[in-house]
Design a protein around this motif. Structure first.
Motif: not given
Length: 256
Positions: A133-136, A139-146, A172-179
């Motif tokens: 899921r982190l490598a998906d 969808s950025a939402s799937i990575r954030l959920a993981a 590639n998504n700033t929100n995922v990096r900050l999470a």
């Protein structure tokens, strides 16, 4: 012309001019000149035979009525059947036998049997592994959920640290990096987490994430973090806000 009237008039012309006609003649002439109004006659006066025809028709009608009525009353009367003398046949009656219900049947309440509804339960798909899921990348939402699932678990091991570091540095998504940075910042007491933050501070290409690491670095007393702050502050390509924040931390820690 041998007309005696004309001869008489010629002989007595003078007498005609002076003599007046008698009064009877004038009254007779007036009577003749006065128009006589025609007297309207009714149908009986116009057609005198009609009266006799109507009278004959009425007489014939009265005679026929008399004959018919006389014939009706002279005819023998039909004997009417005496219904009172006829025996009345008895209609067979069926006896109704009451059915006695048992006391238990009468007192027992009616219970409706519950109808079992067959529900088709769809089998739930097993969740994919965290690494998947982190490598998906779709969808950025799937990575954030993981990442949120890792935070809620409260666990941290080498495998989870490596996955969060990869997300913090290369997603590639700033929100995922900050999470991912936020989850790592909850384990600052772990020296391996401090090493990952020091390494990411110099290689981070997202200014927002780099600024977040600089602010977290102010809470750490780590040699690798100090060297990374000097490298960021002296790098001419560093974002201005990040560079100013790095200098402020170094001044606060009296490292300049």
């Amino acid at each position: 012309m041998n007309d005696p009237i004309k001869k008489y008039i010629k002989r007595n012309r003078d007498a005609f001019d002076h003599l007046e006609p008698p009064t009877e003649v004038l009254q007779r002439l007036k009577t003749q000149l006065t128009p006589v109004r025609p007297v309207k006659k009714n149908i009986f006066q116009r057609y005198p035979r009609t009266t006799w025809l109507i009278a004959a028709a009425l007489l014939a009608g009265v005679a026929c009525t008399y004959v018919l009525l006389n014939h009706r009353y002279d005819a023998p009367h039909l004997e009417k059947p005496d219904l009172a003398q006829r025996p009345i046949s008895k209609v067979p009656t069926t006896e109704i036998v009451p059915v006695e219900k048992s006391v238990e049947t009468q007192l027992a309440p009616k219970t409706e049997e519950p109808q079992e509804k067959t529900r088709h339960v769809k089998p739930q798909a097993e969740p994919k592994p965290l690494a998947t899921r982190l490598a998906d990348s779709t969808s950025a939402s799937i990575r954030l959920a993981a990442i949120l699932e890792i935070e809620q678990s409260g666990r941290m091991d080498d495998r989870l640290r490596l996955m969060l570091s990869e997300s913090m540095n290369h997603d590639n998504n700033t929100n995922v990096r900050l999470a991912a940075l936020d989850v790592l910042s909850r384990h600052l007491q772990d020296p391996q987490v401090a090493d990952l933050l020091a390494e990411s501070l110099t290689s981070q290409d997202d200014p927002l994430v780099q600024l977040g690491i600089v602010k977290i670095a102010a809470q750490l007393n780590h040699v690798g973090i100090e060297e990374a702050l000097f490298a960021v502050a002296r790098n001419p390509y560093t974002f201005t806000a990040v560079k100013d924040e790095a200098y402020a931390i170094l001044l606060h820690q009296e490292k300049l």
